[in-house]
Design a protein around this motif. Structure first.
Motif, PDB file in Angstrom:
ATOM      1  N   MET A 159     -40.132  63.602 -30.272  1.00 50.52           N
ATOM      2  CA  MET A 159     -41.311  62.770 -30.193  1.00 50.52           C
ATOM      3  C   MET A 159     -41.596  62.484 -28.716  1.00 50.52           C
ATOM      4  SD  MET A 159     -42.116  59.004 -31.790  1.00 50.52           S
ATOM      5  CE  MET A 159     -41.716  59.562 -33.412  1.00 50.52           C
ATOM      6  N   HIS A 160     -42.848  62.576 -28.343  1.00 54.46           N
ATOM      7  CA  HIS A 160     -43.277  62.280 -26.982  1.00 54.46           C
ATOM      8  C   HIS A 160     -44.313  61.159 -27.021  1.00 54.46           C
ATOM      9  CE1 HIS A 160     -41.437  66.142 -26.259  1.00 54.46           C
ATOM     10  NE2 HIS A 160     -41.452  65.863 -24.975  1.00 54.46           N
ATOM     11  N   ILE A 161     -44.235  60.269 -26.063  1.00 54.02           N
ATOM     12  CA  ILE A 161     -45.160  59.145 -25.968  1.00 54.02           C
ATOM     13  C   ILE A 161     -45.856  59.199 -24.613  1.00 54.02           C
ATOM     14  CG2 ILE A 161     -45.398  56.632 -25.967  1.00 54.02           C
ATOM     15  CD1 ILE A 161     -42.817  56.551 -27.658  1.00 54.02           C
ATOM     16  N   TYR A 162     -47.177  59.171 -24.647  1.00 48.67           N
ATOM     17  CA  TYR A 162     -47.984  59.127 -23.427  1.00 48.67           C
ATOM     18  C   TYR A 162     -48.611  57.739 -23.351  1.00 48.67           C
ATOM     19  CZ  TYR A 162     -47.608  64.210 -23.657  1.00 48.67           C
ATOM     20  OH  TYR A 162     -47.144  65.491 -23.709  1.00 48.67           O
ATOM     21  N   LEU A 163     -48.530  57.109 -22.201  1.00 45.32           N
ATOM     22  CA  LEU A 163     -49.052  55.766 -21.989  1.00 45.32           C
ATOM     23  C   LEU A 163     -49.975  55.784 -20.784  1.00 45.32           C
ATOM     24  CD1 LEU A 163     -48.858  52.577 -22.313  1.00 45.32           C
ATOM     25  CD2 LEU A 163     -46.990  52.725 -20.680  1.00 45.32           C
ATOM     26  N   ASP A 164     -51.118  55.132 -20.903  1.00 49.08           N
ATOM     27  CA  ASP A 164     -52.030  55.027 -19.770  1.00 49.08           C
ATOM     28  C   ASP A 164     -52.656  53.642 -19.778  1.00 49.08           C
ATOM     29  OD1 ASP A 164     -53.340  55.894 -17.487  1.00 49.08           O
ATOM     30  OD2 ASP A 164     -55.048  56.667 -18.599  1.00 49.08           O
ATOM     31  N   GLU A 165     -52.959  53.160 -18.590  1.00 53.31           N
ATOM     32  CA  GLU A 165     -53.619  51.863 -18.456  1.00 53.31           C
ATOM     33  C   GLU A 165     -54.825  52.014 -17.544  1.00 53.31           C
ATOM     34  OE1 GLU A 165     -53.729  50.310 -15.295  1.00 53.31           O
ATOM     35  OE2 GLU A 165     -52.436  51.835 -14.445  1.00 53.31           O
ATOM     36  N   SER A 166     -55.767  51.142 -17.744  1.00 52.43           N
ATOM     37  CA  SER A 166     -56.971  51.137 -16.926  1.00 52.43           C
ATOM     38  C   SER A 166     -57.333  49.690 -16.629  1.00 52.43           C
ATOM     39  CB  SER A 166     -58.113  51.822 -17.674  1.00 52.43           C
ATOM     40  OG  SER A 166     -59.289  51.767 -16.922  1.00 52.43           O
ATOM     41  N   GLY A 167     -57.697  49.438 -15.381  1.00 53.98           N
ATOM     42  CA  GLY A 167     -58.036  48.072 -14.985  1.00 53.98           C
ATOM     43  C   GLY A 167     -56.926  47.481 -14.150  1.00 53.98           C
ATOM     44  N   ASP A 168     -57.053  46.208 -13.862  1.00 52.13           N
ATOM     45  CA  ASP A 168     -56.024  45.514 -13.099  1.00 52.13           C
ATOM     46  C   ASP A 168     -55.922  44.081 -13.610  1.00 52.13           C
ATOM     47  OD1 ASP A 168     -58.010  43.942 -11.645  1.00 52.13           O
ATOM     48  OD2 ASP A 168     -58.425  45.792 -10.579  1.00 52.13           O
ATOM     49  N   LEU A 169     -54.995  43.361 -13.092  1.00 55.14           N
ATOM     50  CA  LEU A 169     -54.702  42.025 -13.619  1.00 55.14           C
ATOM     51  C   LEU A 169     -55.565  40.911 -13.034  1.00 55.14           C
ATOM     52  CD1 LEU A 169     -50.827  42.314 -13.759  1.00 55.14           C
ATOM     53  CD2 LEU A 169     -52.459  42.548 -15.628  1.00 55.14           C
ATOM     54  N   GLY A 170     -56.462  41.240 -12.117  1.00 51.02           N
ATOM     55  CA  GLY A 170     -57.399  40.243 -11.636  1.00 51.02           C
ATOM     56  C   GLY A 170     -56.909  39.357 -10.525  1.00 51.02           C
ATOM     57  N   PHE A 171     -56.140  39.867  -9.612  1.00 55.38           N
ATOM     58  CA  PHE A 171     -55.640  39.068  -8.503  1.00 55.38           C
ATOM     59  C   PHE A 171     -56.573  39.049  -7.293  1.00 55.38           C
ATOM     60  CE2 PHE A 171     -51.607  40.362 -10.648  1.00 55.38           C
ATOM     61  CZ  PHE A 171     -51.302  39.109 -11.144  1.00 55.38           C
ATOM     62  N   HIS A 172     -57.681  39.805  -7.361  1.00 54.21           N
ATOM     63  CA  HIS A 172     -58.631  39.871  -6.250  1.00 54.21           C
ATOM     64  C   HIS A 172     -60.041  39.571  -6.756  1.00 54.21           C
ATOM     65  CE1 HIS A 172     -55.468  41.621  -3.822  1.00 54.21           C
ATOM     66  NE2 HIS A 172     -55.244  42.504  -4.786  1.00 54.21           N
ATOM     67  N   SER A 173     -60.929  39.264  -5.858  1.00 53.19           N
ATOM     68  CA  SER A 173     -62.299  38.920  -6.258  1.00 53.19           C
ATOM     69  C   SER A 173     -63.049  40.104  -6.862  1.00 53.19           C
ATOM     70  CB  SER A 173     -63.073  38.382  -5.059  1.00 53.19           C
ATOM     71  OG  SER A 173     -63.147  39.357  -4.042  1.00 53.19           O
ATOM     72  N   ASN A 174     -62.686  41.338  -6.493  1.00 58.00           N
ATOM     73  CA  ASN A 174     -63.367  42.511  -7.053  1.00 58.00           C
ATOM     74  C   ASN A 174     -62.570  43.148  -8.195  1.00 58.00           C
ATOM     75  OD1 ASN A 174     -61.308  43.464  -5.461  1.00 58.00           O
ATOM     76  ND2 ASN A 174     -62.496  45.099  -4.514  1.00 58.00           N
ATOM     77  N   SER A 175     -61.648  42.418  -8.777  1.00 55.59           N
ATOM     78  CA  SER A 175     -60.844  42.920  -9.892  1.00 55.59           C
ATOM     79  C   SER A 175     -61.680  43.032 -11.161  1.00 55.59           C
ATOM     80  CB  SER A 175     -59.665  41.987 -10.154  1.00 55.59           C
ATOM     81  OG  SER A 175     -58.819  41.943  -9.049  1.00 55.59           O
ATOM     82  N   SER A 176     -61.232  43.902 -12.053  1.00 54.93           N
ATOM     83  CA  SER A 176     -61.957  44.068 -13.316  1.00 54.93           C
ATOM     84  C   SER A 176     -61.680  42.891 -14.246  1.00 54.93           C
ATOM     85  CB  SER A 176     -61.545  45.376 -13.985  1.00 54.93           C
ATOM     86  OG  SER A 176     -60.162  45.383 -14.238  1.00 54.93           O
ATOM     87  N   ASN A 177     -62.573  42.705 -15.207  1.00 53.83           N
ATOM     88  CA  ASN A 177     -62.429  41.604 -16.164  1.00 53.83           C
ATOM     89  C   ASN A 177     -61.486  41.948 -17.315  1.00 53.83           C
ATOM     90  OD1 ASN A 177     -64.248  39.951 -14.797  1.00 53.83           O
ATOM     91  ND2 ASN A 177     -65.983  40.872 -15.827  1.00 53.83           N
ATOM     92  N   HIS A 178     -61.208  43.246 -17.491  1.00 55.32           N
ATOM     93  CA  HIS A 178     -60.413  43.692 -18.636  1.00 55.32           C
ATOM     94  C   HIS A 178     -59.347  44.686 -18.195  1.00 55.32           C
ATOM     95  CE1 HIS A 178     -64.355  42.503 -20.180  1.00 55.32           C
ATOM     96  NE2 HIS A 178     -63.706  42.128 -21.255  1.00 55.32           N
ATOM     97  N   ILE A 179     -58.318  44.794 -18.995  1.00 52.87           N
ATOM     98  CA  ILE A 179     -57.318  45.841 -18.829  1.00 52.87           C
ATOM     99  C   ILE A 179     -57.169  46.522 -20.188  1.00 52.87           C
ATOM    100  CG2 ILE A 179     -55.371  44.299 -19.231  1.00 52.87           C
ATOM    101  CD1 ILE A 179     -53.809  46.071 -17.195  1.00 52.87           C
ATOM    102  N   VAL A 180     -57.104  47.836 -20.183  1.00 56.81           N
ATOM    103  CA  VAL A 180     -56.992  48.617 -21.411  1.00 56.81           C
ATOM    104  C   VAL A 180     -55.703  49.427 -21.340  1.00 56.81           C
ATOM    105  CG1 VAL A 180     -58.029  50.432 -22.819  1.00 56.81           C
ATOM    106  CG2 VAL A 180     -59.485  48.786 -21.634  1.00 56.81           C
ATOM    107  N   ILE A 181     -54.930  49.398 -22.421  1.00 55.54           N
ATOM    108  CA  ILE A 181     -53.709  50.177 -22.516  1.00 55.54           C
ATOM    109  C   ILE A 181     -53.853  51.110 -23.714  1.00 55.54           C
ATOM    110  CG2 ILE A 181     -51.218  50.102 -22.877  1.00 55.54           C
ATOM    111  CD1 ILE A 181     -51.300  47.281 -21.592  1.00 55.54           C
TER     112      ILE A 181
END
Length: 65
Positions: free
Chosen positions: A1-23
């Motif tokens: 079994m193989h598992i692929y994981l990806d994330e998009s976005g960031d946790l919002g520590f900067h003023s131009n950070s995204s509002n969401h994170i997707v996993i």
């Protein structure tokens, strides 16, 4: 079994950070089929300069990507 994981976005520590994170997770017993699919998409759909990138960044991509 193989598992692929990806994330998009960031946790919002900067003023131009995204509002969401997707996993996203993809779990497969046949990784060869997934690798072939990714290879075909890179060969058939991407422009030459994008084919050689190790990772394609969505926020820097065109609408067609």
């Amino acid at each position: 079994m193989h598992i692929y994981l990806d994330e998009s976005g960031d946790l919002g520590f900067h003023s131009n950070s995204s509002n969401h994170i997707v996993i996203a997770l993809l779990i497969t017993k046949n990784p060869l089929a997934i690798e072939r699919c990714i290879k075909k998409i890179r060969q058939r759909k991407l422009k030459k300069k994008l084919k050689e990138l190790p990772e394609i960044k969505f926020n820097k991509s065109s609408d067609s990507i």
